[in-house]
Design a protein around this motif. Structure first.
Motif: not given
Length: 322
Positions: A168-173, A191-193, A290-291
């Motif tokens: 999920l982190k990898q796909d977020c941006l 930066a927020y995460l 992230l969802r």
């Protein structure tokens, strides 16, 4: 002899599958529908197309629902089957029962019982605040019930939680860029995460439906009031380890920035420490970013704008008004 539906491609591309789901006429599916009726000895009656969702749906005389899922996202059909098998009749709110399932030309199909009642999405916007409050409280109690179920340690719906969160982190941006989120907001996500003390693991396995919103909830009108009567569409369900991943969807799509509704949902759920509401808000904002498959432009359209939305702190206060 195995039935071969020659018009249905065995290995369709993504765009081809979308086109068949969205644009194929009812007549296209008739040979398959009649084959399944005969194969599984389904009741006599006529099929009616249901034109909602990401899959092909037909209703058989208001008794059964047939879902046909392209191989491109066949995991959704399997999750439907696995969820209904895992949950059975343990819950106080009805869920579909699987009558039959299988594959044709690599497309998965599921025949399920049709839940009684009306889609909450059809009445939600016209309900008064007191009626919404009742339904939100009911849903919070249902989620608590769902999360208190004892689950098998090795169930096939259980995801590797660390790998799941990493993905999920990898796909977020990339996902938010694809979905057209404002570039200035996308630039702030990392930066927020990284700036939050985020906890994504509650330390226990939970059944997570993932999509508890009005389109997947059924209600019945009794004694002058709507009551939650059914939950459907388990295509995105997992066994995971975050309560917030479940609570996020109704907070966004049912509470819609209403403080009283949001607090009522959390209170009726009662399995969450909400003493530090700012930390909870930050964690929910991070989970929202992230969802999986989240379309944030659509999310923002569901919550009335009450101020600037130039950064994620401002947005979080509007989405989660505790």
């Amino acid at each position: 002899m195995e039935f071969v539906f020659q018009a249905l491609p065995v290995d369709p591309g993504y765009e081809q599958s979308c086109d068949l789901v969205d644009n194929s006429p009812d007549e296209f599916w008739q040979p398959l529908l009649e084959h399944l009726k005969e194969k599984h000895q389904l009741p006599d009656g006529s099929w009616q197309r249901i034109r909602t969702g990401a899959n092909v749906l037909f209703s058989l005389d208001d008794q059964l629902v047939l879902k046909i899922v392209p191989p491109n996202w066949g995991y959704q059909g399997q999750a439907e089957i696995d969820s209904c098998s895992l949950l059975g009749r343990q819950l106080s709110v009805a869920i579909p029962e699987v009558v039959a399932s299988g594959t044709v030309n690599n497309w998965l199909y599921v025949v399920m019982t049709k839940l009684p009642g009306t889609s909450l999405a059809d009445v939600w916007q016209d309900l008064g605040h007191s009626d919404k409050l009742v339904l939100v409280k009911q849903l919070g109690s249902f989620i608590r019930e769902l999360h208190q179920l004892t689950l098998p340690d090795d169930h096939q719906m259980k995801v590797n939680w660390a790998d799941y969160i990493d993905k999920l982190k990898q796909d977020c941006l990339p996902r938010h860029k694809r979905k057209g989120v404002d570039e200035s907001l996308v630039a702030q996500i990392e930066a927020y995460l990284s700036g939050q003390a985020l906890v994504f693991d509650d330390g226990t396995d939970l059944f997570i439906h993932m999509d508890l919103h009005p389109w997947n909830l059924m209600v019945q009108h009794k004694e002058g009031q709507y009551r939650l009567s059914g939950v459907l569409d388990f295509g995105d369900a997992i066994v995971g380890r975050s309560r917030l991943l479940e609570l996020l969807t109704p907070l966004l799509f049912m509470c819609q920035g209403d403080k009283a509704l949001a607090l009522a949902l959390l209170k009726s759920y009662s399995l969450l420490d909400v003493d530090d509401k700012e930390v909870l808000r930050q964690q929910l904002m991070a989970i929202a970013l992230l969802r999986p498959a989240c379309d944030f432009k659509f999310v923002l359209s569901q919550v009335p704008q009450t101020g600037d939305r130039d950064n994620w702190q401002q947005i979080s206060r509007q989405l989660f008004p505790f």
